[in-house]
Design an enzyme around this catalytic site. Structure first.
Site, PDB file in Angstrom:
ATOM      1  N   CYS A 330      41.131  44.808  40.176  1.00 16.07           N
ATOM      2  CA  CYS A 330      41.083  46.008  39.337  1.00 16.07           C
ATOM      3  C   CYS A 330      42.315  46.223  38.454  1.00 16.07           C
ATOM      4  O   CYS A 330      42.156  46.469  37.253  1.00 16.07           O
ATOM      5  CB  CYS A 330      40.832  47.234  40.179  1.00 16.07           C
ATOM      6  SG  CYS A 330      40.152  46.928  41.794  1.00 16.07           S
ATOM      7  N   ARG A 359      44.055  37.735  50.480  1.00 10.66           N
ATOM      8  CA  ARG A 359      44.346  38.838  51.391  1.00 10.66           C
ATOM      9  C   ARG A 359      44.729  38.261  52.732  1.00 10.66           C
ATOM     10  O   ARG A 359      44.066  37.361  53.225  1.00 10.66           O
ATOM     11  CB  ARG A 359      43.104  39.721  51.576  1.00 10.66           C
ATOM     12  CG  ARG A 359      42.685  40.413  50.301  1.00 10.66           C
ATOM     13  CD  ARG A 359      41.452  41.260  50.535  1.00 10.66           C
ATOM     14  NE  ARG A 359      40.964  41.770  49.267  1.00 10.66           N
ATOM     15  CZ  ARG A 359      39.821  42.439  49.111  1.00 10.66           C
ATOM     16  NH1 ARG A 359      39.073  42.677  50.154  1.00 10.66           N
ATOM     17  NH2 ARG A 359      39.457  42.857  47.926  1.00 10.66           N
ATOM     18  N   GLN A 377      35.626  36.994  44.213  1.00 13.63           N
ATOM     19  CA  GLN A 377      34.662  38.089  44.137  1.00 13.63           C
ATOM     20  C   GLN A 377      33.881  37.997  42.844  1.00 13.63           C
ATOM     21  O   GLN A 377      34.445  37.671  41.801  1.00 13.63           O
ATOM     22  CB  GLN A 377      35.395  39.436  44.140  1.00 13.63           C
ATOM     23  CG  GLN A 377      36.083  39.756  45.429  1.00 13.63           C
ATOM     24  CD  GLN A 377      36.748  41.119  45.354  1.00 13.63           C
ATOM     25  OE1 GLN A 377      37.566  41.367  44.475  1.00 13.63           O
ATOM     26  NE2 GLN A 377      36.398  42.001  46.266  1.00 13.63           N
ATOM     27  N   ASP A 379      33.153  40.198  40.745  1.00  8.94           N
ATOM     28  CA  ASP A 379      33.584  41.555  40.493  1.00  8.94           C
ATOM     29  C   ASP A 379      33.116  42.031  39.123  1.00  8.94           C
ATOM     30  O   ASP A 379      32.822  41.219  38.247  1.00  8.94           O
ATOM     31  CB  ASP A 379      35.122  41.568  40.506  1.00  8.94           C
ATOM     32  CG  ASP A 379      35.683  42.826  41.122  1.00  8.94           C
ATOM     33  OD1 ASP A 379      34.926  43.809  41.227  1.00  8.94           O
ATOM     34  OD2 ASP A 379      36.870  42.825  41.469  1.00  8.94           O
ATOM     35  N   HIS A 381      34.029  45.693  36.537  1.00 11.60           N
ATOM     36  CA  HIS A 381      34.474  47.076  36.389  1.00 11.60           C
ATOM     37  C   HIS A 381      33.770  47.665  35.189  1.00 11.60           C
ATOM     38  O   HIS A 381      33.751  47.071  34.122  1.00 11.60           O
ATOM     39  CB  HIS A 381      35.994  47.127  36.249  1.00 11.60           C
ATOM     40  CG  HIS A 381      36.674  46.686  37.502  1.00 11.60           C
ATOM     41  ND1 HIS A 381      37.277  45.462  37.636  1.00 11.60           N
ATOM     42  CD2 HIS A 381      36.782  47.293  38.711  1.00 11.60           C
ATOM     43  CE1 HIS A 381      37.735  45.342  38.872  1.00 11.60           C
ATOM     44  NE2 HIS A 381      37.461  46.431  39.541  1.00 11.60           N
ATOM     45  N   LYS A 461      30.808  55.763  47.518  1.00 14.14           N
ATOM     46  CA  LYS A 461      30.319  54.399  47.281  1.00 14.14           C
ATOM     47  C   LYS A 461      28.919  54.179  47.834  1.00 14.14           C
ATOM     48  O   LYS A 461      28.461  54.909  48.704  1.00 14.14           O
ATOM     49  CB  LYS A 461      31.281  53.383  47.877  1.00 14.14           C
ATOM     50  CG  LYS A 461      31.421  53.521  49.378  1.00 14.14           C
ATOM     51  CD  LYS A 461      32.274  52.416  49.963  1.00 14.14           C
ATOM     52  CE  LYS A 461      32.368  52.607  51.474  1.00 14.14           C
ATOM     53  NZ  LYS A 461      32.892  51.491  52.199  1.00 14.14           N
ATOM     54  N   HIS A 507      33.645  50.171  40.321  1.00 18.98           N
ATOM     55  CA  HIS A 507      33.879  48.817  40.815  1.00 18.98           C
ATOM     56  C   HIS A 507      32.568  48.359  41.435  1.00 18.98           C
ATOM     57  O   HIS A 507      31.926  49.143  42.109  1.00 18.98           O
ATOM     58  CB  HIS A 507      34.900  48.772  41.951  1.00 18.98           C
ATOM     59  CG  HIS A 507      36.169  49.503  41.705  1.00 18.98           C
ATOM     60  ND1 HIS A 507      37.353  48.853  41.490  1.00 18.98           N
ATOM     61  CD2 HIS A 507      36.456  50.824  41.673  1.00 18.98           C
ATOM     62  CE1 HIS A 507      38.314  49.747  41.342  1.00 18.98           C
ATOM     63  NE2 HIS A 507      37.798  50.949  41.451  1.00 18.98           N
TER      64      HIS A 507
HETATM   65 ZN    ZN Z   1      37.855  46.899  41.487  1.00 17.73          ZN
END
Ligand code: ZN
Ligand code: ZN
Length: 632
Positions: A330, A359, A377, A379, A381, A461, A507
């Protein structure tokens, strides 16, 4: 007179103390009950009620009931081990998600082969019909009791307990330090199985002694136990680590714990997943970005990760300047958003990123591709106006449904998590966001469960849990609304009024991570990937060296049609090569011998349908075009 109230308006007035069991018997709710909740507290069936009370039975097949059964089974197991191995010291023995374990210091080397004997002893104790009784002792009494029994670990636990009294549970010669509740008699425990054995440091600390941990499970009925055991067996066969090795898809090596290596065949699957993902996102109005793996530490201080997530991050230094390896995509995405002035005409702005994050996970929890330290990911946004939230969520949910159901055939369940206690930001914003999420779910006609207070601190979420073919669920996709990050990074867009406004950020992921999704797919398909994902789609098996040239020709023609094909070049017997192609789960196999060379045909074997007979190459290509392929 004390008055008892129970389920469905049941009432009972008594003229003196009465046990929970008697109350349930009078109400005819005793059958199947393993304990009860009395005035909100779980207690044994044998506990005595004196004043007014609300009494709710806990059924053996309810989640709470199963927990009690399993915890009781852990006592039963410890008792059996102590009988078989004199001098065994007890650690702790809790119920866990799908069973129980007990950590013990056993004065013998034992392995999986010994579990059957322990199980047999457990059955014997179950048949002994021993009442399981609760006793309340003073601290001194408890210390004396466990000192006499040489239970050093229990003494350590007692020394950390607060209060003057300590409860213990007894069944026959066995005593355990325990809060309870437990089933009333060992005979209640009938349907259990010991599963595995492992080493475990006392209290999870590697400076302590290594104890023996035995895992098992227990259920209320034989059928439920058998179903569970079958599922475990099936899962073992499908274990992605085993299949990943056999199918040569990936490996994990000691040089990089938690960081997978993808082999050529694994990369084919990953690349197909990515190709499809990219195609689908472009079609749905996403653009794609890529941001650096390493970013200035200050960025992570600004994003809040330094305060809340530092423990899980890796750091480095370049030219004496501190940097961090990104654990999330992000903040990098934010910098791309901020790289120019945005107008309301640019919104909704959907920026996707296949972002690789690192991580830190403890080495003990690493698990194949399912739990790793580095993953990519899928991902994205989305930057939207508050009015656009609902429409965008509908769009994401349609994408999720398309990918899970249409393409992979998974069913899935949806959960909405709402405002937690420590939430940040304006409660009005939260309310609006929760309404938008809920409204979108309702409009999409999706059934969902609400998890009150389970949202992230920065926004509510939606989670998607997909179910694989043996009934296990995996949390993959997620949509998170975020009001915090746009504030922290001070991002804005110019509205129709010419003033600056704050966009809302979403996200989201669909696969979750490529690594984990691949692991799930391997287990779901038991390695037999659908045609469009299969690393090798067609394997050619020439009967002998004489047929090799013809096989090469067929192979060339298939490659021209973008079919992934290989030729088994080995000198092995035909039968063995055919079996190997089956073990490799190749969707189509072509055997080429004299007849095929002569008639210019191919003998085709379909992985699921079996022999399709001989046909022209063009006829075979025709069959291939009917195979499902979302990339076409
Ligand atoms: Zn994010
Ligand atoms: Zn216990």
């Amino acid at each position: 007179m004390p008055k008892m109230t129970g389920p469905e308006g049941r009432v009972l007035e008594t003229d003196g103390p009465i046990t929970v069991k008697e109350v349930l018997r009078k109400w005819k709710t005793a059958k199947g009950a393993v304990a009860a909740v009395v005035n909100g507290v779980a207690v044994d069936l044998e506990s005595t009620l004196v004043g007014d009370a609300e009494v709710i039975p806990i059924e053996g097949d309810s989640p709470r009931g199963l927990e009690i059964l399993r915890h009781s089974a852990s006592h039963l197991m410890a008792q059996a081990v102590k009988r078989l191995y004199t001098g065994t010291r007890l650690g702790i023995g809790p119920a866990i998600e799908e069973g129980f374990y007990y950590d013990m210091e056993i004065p013998a080397q034992i392995g999986e082969d010994d579990l059957a004997a322990i199980e047999k002893e457990m059955r014997r104790i179950s048949k002994e019909n021993l009442p399981v009784t609760r006793e309340v002792l003073s601290r001194q009494e408890a210390e004396k009791l466990f000192a006499e029994r040489d239970e050093a670990y229990k003494l350590e636990l007692i020394s950390e307990l607060e209060g003057d009294t300590i409860t213990v549970y007894r069944q026959g010669e066995f005593v355990d330090l325990c809060r309870g509740p437990h089933v009333a008699n060992t005979s209640v425990l009938k349907h259990f199985r010991l599963l595995s054995i492992a080493g475990a440091y006392w209290r999870g600390d590697e400076k302590n002694k290594m104890l023996t941990r035995i895992y098992g499970t227990a259920f209320g009925t034989k059928e439920a136990l058998e179903e569970h055991i079958n599922r475990i067996e099936e899962a073992k066969k499908r274990d992605h680590r085993k299949l990943g090795r056999e199918l040569d898809l990936f490996s994990i090596q000691p040089e990089a714990p938690g960081f997978p290596f993808f082999h050529p065949k694994g990369m084919v699957v990953i690349n197909k997943l990515v190709d499809f993902w990219r195609k689908e996102h472009i079609r749905r109005g996403y653009c794609e970005i890529r941001t650096p793996l390493i970013l200035d530490r200050d960025l992570w201080i600004r994003s809040g990760h330094w305060d809340h997530y530092r423990e899980n991050m890796y750091f480095t230094e370049i030219d004496e300047r501190p940097f961090a390896i990104k654990p999330m995509n992000c903040p990098g995405g934010m910098l791309v958003y901020k790289s120019q002035i945005r107008s309301y005409r640019d919104l909704p702005l959907r920026m996707a990123e296949l972002g690789t994050v690192h991580r830190h996970e403890r080495s003990g929890v690493l698990h194949g591709l399912m739990r790793v330290r580095s993953f990519t990911q899928d991902d994205a946004h989305l930057y939207v106006t508050p009015e656009q939230i609902k429409e965008e969520i509908l769009g994401i949910m349609d994408l999720v449904r398309h990918i899970y159901t249409d393409v992979f055939g998974f069913s899935y369940r949806v959960e909405l998590s709402t405002r937690p206690e420590k939430a940040m930001g304006d409660p009005k914003m939260w309310e609006m966001a929760e309404q938008a999420l809920q409204g979108a779910l309702e409009e999409a006609g999706v059934t969902f469960r609400i998890n009150p207070g389970d949202g992230a601190f920065y926004g509510p979420k939606i989670d998607f849990h997909l179910e694989d073919c043996i009934g296990r669920t995996w949390q993959c996709g997620t949509i998170q609304l975020d009001f915090q990050m746009p504030e922290k990074f001070d991002i804005s867009y110019i509205g129709p009024d010419g003033a600056q406004h704050r966009p809302v950020m979403l996200h989201r992921t669909v696969y979750g991570s490529l690594e984990r999704f691949l692991g799930i797919l391997i287990e779901h398909f038991a390695g037999a990937f659908p045609y469009w994902l299969a690393p090798v789609q067609v394997r050619l098996v020439p009967v002998s060296e004489d047929h090799r040239e013809y096989a090469e020709k067929v192979s060339e023609r298939l490659k021209e049609m973008d079919v992934r094909v290989d030729i088994d070049p080995r000198d092995e017997k035909l039968g063995k090569r055919i079996r190997d192609a089956q073990l490799q789960k190749v969707p189509f196999m072509i055997v080429a011998g004299d007849r095929e060379v002569e008639t210019r045909t191919v003998a085709v074997r379909d992985r699921t349908k079996g022999d399709l007979g001989s046909m022209s190459l063009e006829g075979f290509l025709e069959i291939l075009t009917t195979c499902f392929d979302p990339l076409r």
